[in-house]
Each structure stands twice: as C-alpha cells, then as structure tokens.
Design a protein around this motif. Structure first.
Motif, PDB file in Angstrom:
ATOM      1  N   ASP A   3       0.862  -1.174   0.000  1.00 47.83           N
ATOM      2  CA  ASP A   3       0.000   0.000   0.000  1.00 47.83           C
ATOM      3  C   ASP A   3       0.903   1.230   0.000  1.00 47.83           C
ATOM      4  N   ARG A   5       0.002   4.449  -0.071  1.00 40.50           N
ATOM      5  CA  ARG A   5      -0.614   5.668   0.453  1.00 40.50           C
ATOM      6  C   ARG A   5       0.198   6.191   1.638  1.00 40.50           C
ATOM      7  N   GLU A   9      -3.284   7.804   5.742  1.00 46.52           N
ATOM      8  CA  GLU A   9      -4.317   7.118   4.955  1.00 46.52           C
ATOM      9  C   GLU A   9      -4.346   5.632   5.290  1.00 46.52           C
ATOM     10  N   CYS A  44      -3.146   1.902  -3.930  1.00 46.85           N
ATOM     11  CA  CYS A  44      -3.242   3.190  -3.264  1.00 46.85           C
ATOM     12  C   CYS A  44      -4.733   3.503  -3.134  1.00 46.85           C
ATOM     13  N   PHE A  45      -5.119   4.771  -3.156  1.00 48.07           N
ATOM     14  CA  PHE A  45      -6.542   5.096  -3.049  1.00 48.07           C
ATOM     15  C   PHE A  45      -7.284   4.838  -4.354  1.00 48.07           C
ATOM     16  N   ARG A  49      -1.041   6.522  -7.787  1.00 48.77           N
ATOM     17  CA  ARG A  49       0.231   6.346  -7.085  1.00 48.77           C
ATOM     18  C   ARG A  49       0.733   4.915  -7.237  1.00 48.77           C
TER      19      ARG A  49
END
Length: 74
Positions: A3, A5, A9, A44-45, A49
């Motif tokens: 991940d 982020r 986050e 990521c979100f 990214r």
C-alpha cells in the motif's frame, strides 16, 4: 500487497496483510521489506500512485501488478 498511500491514509483504512511503504519512500525502503523472489500487488486510493510505484519497482527488478481501483473500490 504493498500500500503506497501515506501513513495517515493507511492507518485510517487498510487491508490487514498489506505492507505500507508510502510512494515517496519506495525507492529508499524497498530493500528493507521486499524480496525479488516474490510477486506483489501495489495499491493506493485510486490507482495513480500505485501505477507510479509499479514503474519504480519493476525497474528495480520486482514482480508487481497494480490493484485497479484501489481502496476507493473496496
């Protein structure tokens, strides 16, 4: 699962088995936690990214795929 982020986050909502390596640290932290013999999924979100991280990690010799949609779709 990697991940990429921010820590904030990631702490807000994350997948239990995911490793958090923020995008801006990926070039410096990859050797500490990743193994080139394993395959990874980067998220990521929304996916932007993760796509950048995938490019960096692939160029460093890691086997990676991007999780389409990211956390927003979970």
């Amino acid at each position: 699962i990697i991940d990429v982020r921010t820590v904030e986050e990631f702490n807000e909502k994350s997948i239990e088995s995911a490793i958090n390596i923020p995008l801006q640290l990926i070039q410096f932290k990859h050797q500490e936690v990743l193994n080139k013999d394993k395959e990874y999924y980067v998220m990521c979100f929304s996916g932007a990214r993760a796509m950048m991280a995938e490019g960096v990690l692939s160029s460093l010799g890691y086997k990676v795929s991007v999780v389409s949609g990211g956390m927003k779709d979970l």
